[in-house]
Design a protein around this motif. Structure first.
Motif, PDB file in Angstrom:
ATOM      1  N   GLY A 151       0.896  -1.165   0.084  1.00  0.00           N
ATOM      2  CA  GLY A 151      -0.097   0.171  -0.044  1.00  0.00           C
ATOM      3  C   GLY A 151       0.824   1.389  -0.013  1.00  0.00           C
ATOM      4  N   MET A 152      -0.082   2.155  -0.041  1.00  0.00           N
ATOM      5  CA  MET A 152       0.841   3.622   0.023  1.00  0.00           C
ATOM      6  C   MET A 152      -0.202   4.756   0.417  1.00  0.00           C
ATOM      7  N   VAL A 153       0.483   5.808   1.089  1.00  0.00           N
ATOM      8  CA  VAL A 153      -0.358   6.806   1.588  1.00  0.00           C
ATOM      9  C   VAL A 153       0.827   8.041   0.831  1.00  0.00           C
ATOM     10  N   SER A 154      -0.065   9.026   0.282  1.00  0.00           N
ATOM     11  CA  SER A 154       0.586  10.353  -0.165  1.00  0.00           C
ATOM     12  C   SER A 154      -0.361  11.495   0.155  1.00  0.00           C
ATOM     13  N   ALA A 155       0.418  12.260   1.040  1.00  0.00           N
ATOM     14  CA  ALA A 155      -0.385  13.595   1.457  1.00  0.00           C
ATOM     15  C   ALA A 155       0.484  14.729   1.098  1.00  0.00           C
ATOM     16  N   GLY A 156      -0.054  15.894   0.228  1.00  0.00           N
ATOM     17  CA  GLY A 156       0.309  16.932  -0.068  1.00  0.00           C
ATOM     18  C   GLY A 156      -0.302  18.149   0.281  1.00  0.00           C
ATOM     19  N   ASP A 157       0.435  19.257   0.259  1.00  0.00           N
ATOM     20  CA  ASP A 157      -0.226  20.568   0.473  1.00  0.00           C
ATOM     21  C   ASP A 157       0.348  21.442  -0.466  1.00  0.00           C
ATOM     22  N   TRP A 158      -0.257  21.634  -1.759  1.00  0.00           N
ATOM     23  CA  TRP A 158       0.098  22.284  -2.789  1.00  0.00           C
ATOM     24  C   TRP A 158      -0.701  23.562  -2.870  1.00  0.00           C
ATOM     25  N   ARG A 159      -0.145  24.914  -2.865  1.00  0.00           N
ATOM     26  CA  ARG A 159      -0.712  26.084  -2.797  1.00  0.00           C
ATOM     27  C   ARG A 159       0.196  27.381  -3.361  1.00  0.00           C
ATOM     28  N   TYR A 160      -0.661  28.351  -3.941  1.00  0.00           N
ATOM     29  CA  TYR A 160      -0.160  29.591  -4.219  1.00  0.00           C
ATOM     30  C   TYR A 160       0.575  30.328  -2.871  1.00  0.00           C
TER      31      TYR A 160
END
Length: 900
Positions: free
Chosen positions: A729-738
């Motif tokens: 399995g995998m988990v991918s947590a991002g915070d993408w913002r200007y």
């Protein structure tokens, strides 16, 4: 490499562990000196290095394979026999491919094996198999065969590099990747390595989100062949045949593959068919320092599309019941057969010649020459059909509900179920067009249509099907010289590319008319054309024929130089520094629209990169790594020549990308864990927007140095409980913002600052990046019972926002609501495989069921309409007016594979 123990008095034994049947490398296998604790874990390519003496007994094991005992010797290859037969082919062997190695190369990587590709793709889109890896978000978009797209860490395909056998395939003008051109990868791909972030490629490629490296099969395999027969939902049928001669005593080997697919499409009116062809010729005589490989890969196809975005209320109003995910505003029939104004067709053969030369034990030269001649495009409507309410079929800046149900436009050519009656379009074209009375000889008395001209009986209120062509010729060369000296490796390489894109329109279907009056060529007073092309990948695509509307070429050159210095003490520490510089040249020639400026000047822009990192193996199981880098990337072709003109943009600037990443890995005989954190800033971007000036004039607000930050954490786990049960399995947590709000000065139509005019402001601080899920997770269990293997997977998606442009009017208001968050969703996939003997041939039968529970979900949204009135109609809180693509419901496929 991964050294578990060191005995200085012993010699170093190097070798590789591979699958005995597929010849695939086996990463994570355990190699131990019998009777001791001295051992090592193999790398991604199956290689190992162990302190031992020749003749000592080694025990080699891997979960799911039979353990073997072999005598140690230099350069040994250990073949493990699987307890259950696996599928797959060997990867191509050219050294121009930059393959990242776990516990050695300091980048975050995920690998998709040939067995996974062969078993699980089925009739899915090729990029979708990567959805099970961190940072990836792939969708089918409109739902036509090959119309998929993929994002990596929130960056779209223009900002992610795609390599096939080490060769870049992103379009050299717009940076996009058209997966319909690469349908054949399902048949010939022998592995995918996703290098997230800066990646390991030495080429100056757009690795902002990462690098997806796809390997294909080669001619260096055992003698034999394969027959495959697949079926799936909605009439999908695929038949394939491959054969390999094997390597003869003179060093020659040959492989070939041919397959054909066809289907009606899950979405209404999206049928298609295509052929995949592949051939590889290899020459590697025993004892020679030279290795040659020539390959040809292509996938000619055509398919109907769903290109008109559909609002949520359209799915409900025109569907059979509830939300009808199959609804297609563009679909209909002509002459009793499916017809669609939108039809994609393309054939892009790629020929590659690889030459590897081992000059001596320390120096190696790898060279790859490649060429591609892509031909094809896409069809669409042409003519002022909106001037005739009977054939005003296509909504413009509105949905079909408003267009048809509320305004009653196009009702005469829509059936009761909302599909298009193209026979009536033909009838209206003919009934409303008068005989031609003009002076162009040979056409008097005929029925002539146009897009704008309306004299001499010519009718502009018609609808015909045109073909917008995007053909190209592309040649390139990659060459790297590697020099090894002790623990050091040095490399220098060149990357040369030359690309010419041909852009024009041709007539494809006159829809009952006799000819078309074209005024698109400014070098002509107008001409009537009746020559049409066939929207087929294997027919004449009109490059040498008459054209309408526009005809121009884009000429792009590329010269790159790259270098690498790597330190690897073969025990615990690896450090690498890479740098590259490139010159990209742009030139545009217009044959229709700019008679006073037909050829532009050549514009050359320099770019480059500097990146490096290190990996440290804490012990035989654990490692840590970091990497950091800077990329200065040239703008795309349309930024150099804005407005489809030959005038070079005076405000060009390179985009700047800065990235930092940290990671940790753990590997044992039955458990593998990788976790990493990244921070990427994509800056110095340039954006413009039209703004009103006093007196009714229009100016341009120009914003530069626009930054967006992508941060995240990614985890990947693979656990083999025993030879029967595996969980990954995998988990991918991002915070993408200007990162901030941005100011832009206002210029008039002469590109001069407007005196006294205040700067415009884009209020985008903290606005989330749209069009890719910022949180994804996946877990899959696999269980083996005798000859049967069953797998059940669950994928969860959250943090998905609508696609939008920061130049939208909303973002000129300080109190805007930012990006529209779409509902989260989870999908369950089920698969089963049985392997058996069929008349002495190893065979398998595989069934996949995707979206097992028929979950309804929005995969992407083109609009950013917030629901301001709680009483307004909505689906899971999303305003009905939003134009979205719903994901497919339950689909299935089954494949029989016979190896002989």
């Amino acid at each position: 490499m991964f050294l578990a123990a060191s005995q200085v008095s012993l010699a170093q034994i190097t070798g590789k562990v591979i699958d005995a049947e597929t010849k695939d490398p086996l990463p994570g296998a355990t190699v131990v000196l019998k009777g001791t604790q001295t051992g090592e874990i193999t790398g991604f390519d199956g290689s190992f290095r162990l302190n031992a003496t020749e003749g000592q007994t080694l025990q080699v094991s891997f979960i799911g394979f039979e353990t073997v005992e072999v005598a140690a010797k230099a350069g040994m290859v250990v073949e493990l026999v699987p307890k259950t037969n696996l599928l797959g082919e060997i990867v191509i062997s050219s050294s121009v491919i930059d393959v990242a190695k776990e516990r050695e190369t300091p980048v975050a990587i995920s690998t998709i094996t040939p067995a996974e590709i062969s078993l699980k793709v089925g009739n899915m889109e090729f990029p979708e198999i990567m959805n099970r890896t961190p940072g990836v978000y792939a969708t089918k978009q409109g739902g036509g065969y090959g119309d998929s797209r993929i994002s990596l860490r929130g960056f779209d395909q223009r900002n992610t590099s795609f390599l096939i056998n080490g060769q870049p395939v992103n379009d050299m003008e717009n940076g996009w990747v058209y997966w319909s051109n690469w349908q054949g990868l399902t048949d010939v791909a022998s592995g995918i390595q996703i290098q997230r972030g800066l990646g390991a490629s030495r080429l100056a490629v757009p690795s902002v989100g990462g690098t997806v490296s796809i390997f294909t099969k080669a001619a260096e395999i055992e003698r034999g062949g394969t027959f495959t027969q697949g079926i799936g939902n909605d009439g999908y049928v695929k038949t394939g045949f491959s054969y390999n001669t094997g390597k003869n005593d003179k060093g020659w080997a040959f492989s070939a593959l041919l397959s054909r697919w066809s289907g009606n499409g899950y979405v209404n009116g999206t049928s298609g068919e295509g052929w995949t062809y592949f051939a590889a010729l290899g020459y590697a005589p025993e004892g020679s320092a030279h290795n040659f490989n020539l390959t040809l890969l292509g996938a000619g196809q055509w398919h109907h599309q769903r290109s008109t975005w559909v609002s949520i209320r359209d799915y409900i109003n025109f569907g059979e019941s509830g939300v009808d995910r199959r609804w297609n505003t563009d679909a209909g029939e002509l002459g009793g057969e499916e017809f669609n104004m939108r039809r994609n067709f393309y054939n892009k053969p790629l020929a590659t010649f690889n030459w590897d030369w081992k000059i001596n034990e320390s120096v190696k030269l790898a060279t790859s020459l490649y060429g591609s001649a892509g031909r094809g495009g896409g069809t669409g409507p042409r003519g002022n059909n909106f001037r005739n309410s009977d054939i005003d079929l296509y909504p413009f800046r509105r949905d079909l509900t408003e267009h048809l149900l509320e305004r009653n436009l196009g009702a005469a050519s829509r059936n009761a179920d909302g599909s298009i009656n193209f026979d009536n379009v033909v009838a209206v074209n003919r009934a409303t067009t008068s005989p031609y009375t003009g002076s162009i000889s040979g056409f008097q008395g005929q029925l002539i249509g146009s897009n704008g001209f309306r004299n001499d009986g010519v009718n502009r209120a018609v609808l015909v099907r045109r073909a917008s062509m995007n053909s190209h010729n592309w040649v390139g060369a990659i060459s790297t010289l590697d020099f090894d000296k002790g623990d050091w490796r040095y490399s220098i390489g060149i990357d040369l590319r030359s690309y010419t894109g041909f852009h024009y329109r041709s007539l494809e279907n006159l829809m009952g008319l006799d000819g078309y009056y074209s005024t698109g060529n400014s070098n002509s007073a107008g001409q009537i054309q009746n020559t049409t092309i066939n929207a087929s990948p294997f027919r004449n695509t009109g490059l040498e024929r008459e054209k309408i509307d526009y005809f121009n070429t884009g000429i792009v050159g590329w010269q790159g130089l790259n270098g690498l210095v790597e330190y690897n003490n073969e025990t615990s520490f690896t450090a690498v520094l890479q740098a590259g510089i490139s010159n990209q040249s742009f030139k545009r020639e217009d044959f229709f629209d700019q008679p006073n400026n037909p050829i532009s000047e050549k514009k050359s822009i320099t770019g480059g990169y500097l990146k490096g990192g290190a990996n440290y193996n804490l012990d035989a199981r654990s490692n840590v790594f970091f990497n950091a880098g800077y990329i200065s990337r040239q703008p795309l072709f349309d930024a150099v020549f804005p407005g489809f003109a030959n005038d070079i943009n005076e405000n060009l600037q390179n985009e700047e990308i800065v990235s930092v990443e940290l990671g940790y890995g753990f590997v044992s005989n039955n458990l593998k864990v990788n976790i990493n954190a990244y921070n990427t800033v994509w800056g110095n971007r340039f954006q413009t927007r039209s703004v009103p000036l006093t007196g009714g004039a229009t100016g341009t607000a120009q914003f530069d140095d626009i930054d967006v930050r992508h941060m995240g954490v990614e985890l990947e786990v693979d656990y083999r409980y025993n030879s029967k049960f595996r969980v990954r399995g995998m988990v991918s947590a991002g915070d993408w913002r200007y990162t901030d709000n941005f100011e832009g000065a206002v210029f008039d139509d002469n590109n001069q600052p407007v005196p006294g005019r205040a700067n415009e402001i884009l209020y985008v601080k903290d606005a989330k990046v749209g069009d890719a899920a910022q949180f994804t997770s996946f877990i899959e269990g696999e269980y083996k019972i005798g000859k049967f293997v069953f797998d059940l997977g669950y994928r969860f998606v959250d943090g998905l926002y609508a696609d939008y442009s920061i130049e939208d009017s909303d973002f000129f208001q300080e109190d805007n609501q930012g990006a529209l968050k779409l509902p989260s969703y989870g999908l369950v996939d089920l698969g089963g495989t049985v392997r058996f003997d069929l008349m002495g041939n190893t065979s398998s039968f595989r069934v996949n069921v995707n979206n097992l529970f028929n979950t309804i979900y929005i995969a992407e949204s083109e609009t950013n309409i917030h629901r301001v009135d709680e009483s307004a109609p909505a689906w899971k809180g999303i305003d009905y007016r939003n134009s979205v693509w719903f994901g497919f419901g339950t689909t299935w496929n089954a494949t029989l594979r016979i190896n002989f």
